[in-house]
Design a protein around this motif. Structure first.
Motif, short mmCIF file in Angstrom:
data_model
loop_
_atom_site.label_atom_id
_atom_site.label_comp_id
_atom_site.label_asym_id
_atom_site.label_seq_id
_atom_site.Cartn_x
_atom_site.Cartn_y
_atom_site.Cartn_z
N THR A 156 37.23 31.64 36.86
CA THR A 156 36.31 32.75 37.10
C THR A 156 36.96 34.14 36.99
O THR A 156 36.25 35.14 36.85
CB THR A 156 35.69 32.65 38.50
N ASP A 157 38.29 34.21 37.09
CA ASP A 157 38.98 35.51 37.11
C ASP A 157 38.38 36.41 38.19
O ASP A 157 38.25 37.63 38.00
CB ASP A 157 38.90 36.22 35.75
N ASN A 158 38.02 35.82 39.30
CA ASN A 158 37.41 36.56 40.40
C ASN A 158 38.02 36.09 41.70
O ASN A 158 37.86 34.93 42.09
CB ASN A 158 35.89 36.34 40.41
N TYR B 190 40.06 30.16 40.60
CA TYR B 190 40.45 31.50 40.14
C TYR B 190 40.66 31.52 38.63
O TYR B 190 40.24 32.46 37.94
CB TYR B 190 41.73 31.95 40.85
N THR C 140 32.11 28.59 43.52
CA THR C 140 32.47 28.70 44.94
C THR C 140 31.94 27.50 45.72
O THR C 140 32.68 26.88 46.50
CB THR C 140 31.90 30.00 45.55
N GLY D 177 29.73 32.21 39.21
CA GLY D 177 30.82 32.30 40.16
C GLY D 177 30.48 31.67 41.50
O GLY D 177 31.30 30.97 42.10
N PRO E 138 30.64 37.93 42.75
CA PRO E 138 30.51 36.84 41.78
C PRO E 138 29.14 36.80 41.13
O PRO E 138 28.13 37.20 41.74
CB PRO E 138 30.76 35.58 42.62
N THR E 139 29.10 36.33 39.92
CA THR E 139 27.83 36.06 39.24
C THR E 139 27.28 34.74 39.78
O THR E 139 27.90 34.08 40.62
CB THR E 139 28.06 35.93 37.73
N ASP F 98 41.34 41.32 40.81
CA ASP F 98 40.05 40.81 40.31
C ASP F 98 39.07 40.63 41.46
O ASP F 98 38.71 39.50 41.83
CB ASP F 98 40.27 39.48 39.57
N LEU F 99 38.61 41.75 41.99
CA LEU F 99 37.74 41.70 43.17
C LEU F 99 36.38 42.29 42.81
O LEU F 99 36.25 43.49 42.57
CB LEU F 99 38.38 42.50 44.31
N ARG F 100 35.36 41.45 42.76
CA ARG F 100 34.01 41.90 42.45
C ARG F 100 33.02 40.85 42.93
O ARG F 100 33.40 39.71 43.22
CB ARG F 100 33.85 42.13 40.94
N ASN G 28 46.01 36.10 42.72
CA ASN G 28 45.86 37.31 41.91
C ASN G 28 47.21 37.91 41.50
O ASN G 28 47.30 38.63 40.51
CB ASN G 28 45.05 38.35 42.67
#
Length: 269
Positions: free
Chosen positions: A222-224, A219, A98, A94, A90-91, A86-88, A160
């Motif tokens: 956010t699943d990120n 995590y 953080t 997100g 963040p919005t 899940d690497l992208r 992850n």
């Protein structure tokens, strides 16, 4: 964000054993990846602080790469592939998580430091201090290492891979707790070998457990992977930054450093 019951295909015991197995595999992988550093500089075994900064940095980088290797092998062996990661970017939501994670982990750090001092609780020193020693330059290097190796590698494997694997048998909150417990227990040897007592080890492990819950929660929400990684790196960077200032104060002013403050920082690293 809750894991639907129909997606929980594993039994709790099996999922937990797999998670523990992945953790053990990760530790074993670090023994393999750090072997070149030991072969080039045998002194890393008994007196790491006396070796060059370059060798110490290489050793730590290779150590954390072991976690990445273990996770990569798991992804390949289970046909999950890198799409599972899940690497992208963040919005806005997100990034807010953080920021909240950074503030929350630092607040947790300060609160625990105060409690440790107030009750004079014994703590165990992390073995990483055997590598850092009293070298201020190495402390600054550690800030770079936590951003590029430590936090990314630990979050990749323990969040992850391990935590996400637990979603098949537990709710997300339960998965955070189980993964955090495993993460804390992984640190048992790191603290136990330098501890004066089992109580001191337990105090330090409880701190690791609490911090892991914060990053695991980020995590889960956010699943990120970027979110807990940045928060984790920033948190550790603040710790090493404070340690650097404490050491600098001691050296430059030629006066005793605030020992309780330094002890609290070191025990929580």
């Amino acid at each position: 964000m809750e894991t639907p019951t129909r997606l929980r295909t594993d039994g709790p015991l099996r999922a937990t054993l797999v998670a523990i197995g992945l953790t053990v595999f990760g530790i074993a992988a670090t023994q393999f990846t750090t072997l070149p550093a030991f072969l080039l500089e045998p002194a890393l075994i008994d007196s790491p602080a006396e070796t060059s900064i370059g060798m110490r940095s290489a050793f730590l980088a290779l150590n954390f790469l072991g976690f990445v290797l273990a996770g990569a092998i798991y992804l390949a062996a289970t046909d999950r592939g890198w799409a599972y990661v899940d690497l992208r970017m963040p919005t806005m939501r997100g990034w807010l998580y953080t920021l909240g994670g950074i503030v929350g982990s630092i607040a947790f750090f300060v609160a625990v430091s105060l409690i440790i001092q107030l009750v004079s609780a014994p703590t165990a020193e992390n073995q990483v201090m055997d590598i850092v020693g009293g070298d201020q330059t190495m402390v600054l290097v550690m800030i770079v290492i936590v951003f590029f190796f430590n936090a990314p590698a630990e979050e990749f494997l323990f969040r992850n891979i391990v935590q996400k694997r637990l979603y098949t048998a537990f709710t997300r909150l339960q998965s955070v707790l189980v993964a955090s417990l495993i993460f804390a227990l992984v640190h048992f040897p790191v603290y136990y070998v330098t501890a004066d007592s089992l109580v001191a080890t337990s105090v330090s492990l409880s701190v690791v457990f609490g911090g892991s819950i914060i990053f695991g929660y980020l995590y889960a929400k956010t699943d990120n992977l970027v979110v807990p990684t940045v928060a984790h790196a920033a948190f550790n960077a603040v710790q090493f930054g404070l340690l650097y200032l404490a050491l600098a104060y001691d050296i430059e002013e030629a006066e005793p450093a605030p020992s309780l403050f330094v002890d609290a920082i070191v025990s929580l690293l």
